[in-house]
Motif scaffolding. Structure first.
Motif, PDB file in Angstrom:
ATOM      1  N   GLY A  96       0.812  -1.214   0.000  1.00 23.49           N
ATOM      2  CA  GLY A  96       0.000   0.000   0.000  1.00 23.49           C
ATOM      3  C   GLY A  96       0.843   1.260   0.000  1.00 23.49           C
ATOM      4  N   LEU A  97       1.999   1.213  -0.668  1.00 20.45           N
ATOM      5  CA  LEU A  97       2.933   2.341  -0.654  1.00 20.45           C
ATOM      6  C   LEU A  97       3.160   2.880  -2.064  1.00 20.45           C
ATOM      7  CD1 LEU A  97       5.669   0.859   1.734  1.00 20.45           C
ATOM      8  CD2 LEU A  97       3.776   2.380   2.356  1.00 20.45           C
ATOM      9  N   GLU A  98       3.581   4.142  -2.126  1.00 21.11           N
ATOM     10  CA  GLU A  98       3.907   4.745  -3.422  1.00 21.11           C
ATOM     11  C   GLU A  98       5.385   4.596  -3.753  1.00 21.11           C
ATOM     12  OE1 GLU A  98       2.417   8.730  -3.469  1.00 21.11           O
ATOM     13  OE2 GLU A  98       0.319   8.054  -3.407  1.00 21.11           O
ATOM     14  N   TYR A  99       6.196   4.381  -2.731  1.00 20.09           N
ATOM     15  CA  TYR A  99       7.633   4.180  -2.968  1.00 20.09           C
ATOM     16  C   TYR A  99       8.188   3.305  -1.849  1.00 20.09           C
ATOM     17  CZ  TYR A  99       8.521   7.526   0.814  1.00 20.09           C
ATOM     18  OH  TYR A  99       8.549   8.144   2.048  1.00 20.09           O
ATOM     19  N   LEU A 100       9.325   2.664  -2.138  1.00 12.49           N
ATOM     20  CA  LEU A 100      10.085   1.934  -1.124  1.00 12.49           C
ATOM     21  C   LEU A 100      11.309   2.754  -0.755  1.00 12.49           C
ATOM     22  CD1 LEU A 100      10.145  -1.662  -2.656  1.00 12.49           C
ATOM     23  CD2 LEU A 100       8.902  -0.969  -0.592  1.00 12.49           C
ATOM     24  N   ASP A 101      11.728   2.653   0.488  1.00 14.96           N
ATOM     25  CA  ASP A 101      12.972   3.309   0.886  1.00 14.96           C
ATOM     26  C   ASP A 101      14.184   2.537   0.379  1.00 14.96           C
ATOM     27  OD1 ASP A 101      12.112   5.574   2.884  1.00 14.96           O
ATOM     28  OD2 ASP A 101      10.825   3.841   3.247  1.00 14.96           O
ATOM     29  N   LEU A 102      14.023   1.225   0.241  1.00 15.45           N
ATOM     30  CA  LEU A 102      15.144   0.389  -0.175  1.00 15.45           C
ATOM     31  C   LEU A 102      14.603  -0.849  -0.889  1.00 15.45           C
ATOM     32  CD1 LEU A 102      18.205  -0.303  -0.080  1.00 15.45           C
ATOM     33  CD2 LEU A 102      17.822  -1.287   2.182  1.00 15.45           C
ATOM     34  N   TYR A 103      15.211  -1.185  -2.024  1.00 15.12           N
ATOM     35  CA  TYR A 103      14.828  -2.385  -2.774  1.00 15.12           C
ATOM     36  C   TYR A 103      16.107  -3.157  -3.061  1.00 15.12           C
ATOM     37  CZ  TYR A 103      11.751  -5.033  -5.979  1.00 15.12           C
ATOM     38  OH  TYR A 103      10.975  -6.006  -6.590  1.00 15.12           O
ATOM     39  N   LEU A 104      16.098  -4.436  -2.723  1.00 15.08           N
ATOM     40  CA  LEU A 104      17.301  -5.271  -2.828  1.00 15.08           C
ATOM     41  C   LEU A 104      17.102  -6.398  -3.836  1.00 15.08           C
ATOM     42  CD1 LEU A 104      17.959  -5.838   1.008  1.00 15.08           C
ATOM     43  CD2 LEU A 104      18.824  -3.966  -0.416  1.00 15.08           C
ATOM     44  N   ILE A 105      18.204  -6.824  -4.476  1.00 10.46           N
ATOM     45  CA  ILE A 105      18.185  -8.105  -5.196  1.00 10.46           C
ATOM     46  C   ILE A 105      18.359  -9.181  -4.130  1.00 10.46           C
ATOM     47  CG2 ILE A 105      19.281  -9.556  -6.933  1.00 10.46           C
ATOM     48  CD1 ILE A 105      20.257  -7.122  -8.384  1.00 10.46           C
ATOM     49  N   HIS A 106      17.340 -10.012  -3.929  1.00  2.00           N
ATOM     50  CA  HIS A 106      17.285 -10.926  -2.786  1.00  2.00           C
ATOM     51  C   HIS A 106      18.445 -11.933  -2.790  1.00  2.00           C
ATOM     52  CE1 HIS A 106      14.079 -12.749   0.123  1.00  2.00           C
ATOM     53  NE2 HIS A 106      15.294 -12.954   0.577  1.00  2.00           N
ATOM     54  N   TRP A 107      18.725 -12.489  -3.975  1.00  2.00           N
ATOM     55  CA  TRP A 107      19.842 -13.433  -4.166  1.00  2.00           C
ATOM     56  C   TRP A 107      20.428 -13.178  -5.545  1.00  2.00           C
ATOM     57  CZ3 TRP A 107      21.700 -16.947  -0.589  1.00  2.00           C
ATOM     58  CH2 TRP A 107      20.899 -17.156   0.546  1.00  2.00           C
ATOM     59  N   PRO A 108      21.709 -13.477  -5.767  1.00  2.00           N
ATOM     60  CA  PRO A 108      22.277 -13.279  -7.098  1.00  2.00           C
ATOM     61  C   PRO A 108      21.793 -14.290  -8.134  1.00  2.00           C
ATOM     62  CG  PRO A 108      23.991 -13.974  -5.516  1.00  2.00           C
ATOM     63  CD  PRO A 108      22.727 -13.798  -4.746  1.00  2.00           C
ATOM     64  N   MET A 109      21.236 -15.424  -7.703  1.00  2.00           N
ATOM     65  CA  MET A 109      20.832 -16.462  -8.667  1.00  2.00           C
ATOM     66  C   MET A 109      19.469 -16.140  -9.280  1.00  2.00           C
ATOM     67  SD  MET A 109      21.840 -17.791  -5.495  1.00  2.00           S
ATOM     68  CE  MET A 109      20.554 -18.833  -4.833  1.00  2.00           C
ATOM     69  N   ALA A 110      19.363 -16.296 -10.601  1.00  2.00           N
ATOM     70  CA  ALA A 110      18.066 -16.149 -11.271  1.00  2.00           C
ATOM     71  C   ALA A 110      17.440 -17.526 -11.467  1.00  2.00           C
ATOM     72  CB  ALA A 110      18.248 -15.455 -12.615  1.00  2.00           C
ATOM     73  N   TYR A 111      16.136 -17.604 -11.186  1.00  2.00           N
ATOM     74  CA  TYR A 111      15.379 -18.840 -11.424  1.00  2.00           C
ATOM     75  C   TYR A 111      14.445 -18.619 -12.616  1.00  2.00           C
ATOM     76  CZ  TYR A 111      16.727 -20.328  -6.643  1.00  2.00           C
ATOM     77  OH  TYR A 111      17.415 -20.678  -5.502  1.00  2.00           O
ATOM     78  N   LYS A 112      13.956 -19.737 -13.164  1.00  2.00           N
ATOM     79  CA  LYS A 112      13.052 -19.674 -14.314  1.00  2.00           C
ATOM     80  C   LYS A 112      11.883 -18.727 -14.028  1.00  2.00           C
ATOM     81  CE  LYS A 112      10.079 -22.562 -17.179  1.00  2.00           C
ATOM     82  NZ  LYS A 112       8.728 -22.902 -16.718  1.00  2.00           N
ATOM     83  N   GLU A 113      11.633 -17.838 -14.993  1.00  2.00           N
ATOM     84  CA  GLU A 113      10.624 -16.799 -14.816  1.00  2.00           C
ATOM     85  C   GLU A 113       9.225 -17.408 -14.675  1.00  2.00           C
ATOM     86  OE1 GLU A 113      14.279 -15.375 -16.323  1.00  2.00           O
ATOM     87  OE2 GLU A 113      12.976 -16.871 -17.263  1.00  2.00           O
ATOM     88  N   GLY A 114       8.400 -16.761 -13.871  1.00  2.00           N
ATOM     89  CA  GLY A 114       7.027 -17.237 -13.689  1.00  2.00           C
ATOM     90  C   GLY A 114       6.566 -17.017 -12.260  1.00  2.00           C
TER      91      GLY A 114
END
Length: 320
Positions: A106-124
């Motif tokens: 319910g926010l218009e902006y985040l104070d901080l956004y992180l890449i949770h892990w460096p590994m990418a998994y199959k999109e979906g």
């Protein structure tokens, strides 16, 4: 502790600040988390750490909305973090991913956004897409490309700061070499058995803060087995706790704060949430900090085993 007590802030490399103590929400069940966040804000917390994967951002958002409506806080008093999950690393998915978290919170902006892990998994939509043998299906998206898409979120005003989570030193360097906007923090597992001194020093040299998750050793981690290390029972930590007339948990939180590390202990228990906040009336001596640092045994408790074979898994080959 008075309601007006202001948690000390850490200054980021972009000039913005972050309260050094926050509330973690991993493993906080949707039914409990509204009350936990509500209690935390009443106690004096202004920093709430969330993630899309935790599945409870709507409830966190409800608590924030309630507290703003009650006049307890304004949006600008709060520092809210979320994280992009591994299945949304593809650059064209990054903006839609942050918008899902913003909508949930319910926010218009985040104070901080992180890449949770460096590994990418199959999109979906499946957070752990797996093959017939139950192995997670990976994606070959490079986290550097994800980072470049994250930078656009800052330019669009959707997030104030961007950072990393669970990145090792080599991965941090790769991001820095490509970045127009520097990461402000690297959020990693950090507690007396895994004190991350090398990574902390490495990041500090590059003006990147460290944020400690599982600072109490994640006693409720689902894969813990009987006989696994339990920091609260460590006799050395108990000795320090009795010296300061504090609990082992308060000592571990103060251990991070006195090193200049942002710390986000998780709890849904009001008494524990308050206890974790009651750490402002003492400081650990230099000797006691060194004594606690002596407990380090590279004791990683959050191994992210299902991504172990991914080329970007951060904990292989003893990288720091």
């Amino acid at each position: 502790m008075s309601q007006k007590f202001k948690v000390p802030a850490v200054k980021f490399n972009n000039g913005l600040t972050c309260p050094i103590l926050g509330l973690g929400t991993w493993q906080s069940n949707p039914g409990e988390v509204v009350q936990a966040v509500s209690d935390a804000i009443d106690i004096g917390y202004r920093h709430i750490d969330c993630a899309y994967l935790y599945g409870n951002e709507k409830e966190v958002g409800q608590a924030i909305k309630d507290k703003i409506q009650q006049g307890i806080v304004k949006r600008e008093d709060l520092f809210i973090t979320s994280k992009i999950w591994n299945t949304y690393h593809r650059p064209d998915l990054v903006e839609s991913a942050v918008k899902v978290s913003l909508s949930n919170l319910g926010l218009e902006y985040l104070d901080l956004y992180l890449i949770h892990w460096p590994m990418a998994y199959k999109e979906g939509d499946d957070p752990f897409p797996s093959d017939a043998n139950g192995k997670v299906i990976y994606s070959d998206v490079d986290y550097v490309d994800t980072w470049k898409a994250m930078e656009k979120l800052v330019e669009k005003g959707l997030v104030k700061s961007i950072g990393l989570s669970n990145f090792n030193s080599k991965q941090v360097v790769r991001v820095l070499e490509a970045a127009k906007i520097k990461p402000v923090t690297n959020q990693v597992e950090c507690h007396p058995y895994l004190n991350q001194q090398k990574l902390f020093d490495f990041c500090k040299e590059r003006d990147i803060t460290l944020t400690a998750y599982s600072p109490l050793g994640s006693p409720n981690r689902p894969w813990a087995k009987p006989g696994d290390p339990y920091l609260f029972d460590d006799p050395k930590i108990k000795t320090i706790a009795s010296k300061y007339n504090k609990t082992p948990g308060q000592i571990m939180i103060r251990y991070a704060i006195d090193r200049g590390i942002i710390v986000i202990p998780k709890s849904v228990n009001k008494v524990r949430i308050a206890e974790n906040f009651d750490v402002w009336d003492f400081e650990l001596s230099k000797e006691d900090l060194e004594f606690i640092s002596g407990l380090d045994c590279n004791g990683r408790l959050i191994p992210q085993a299902e991504g172990r074979e991914h080329k970007d898994h951060p904990f292989v080959n003893d990288e720091f």
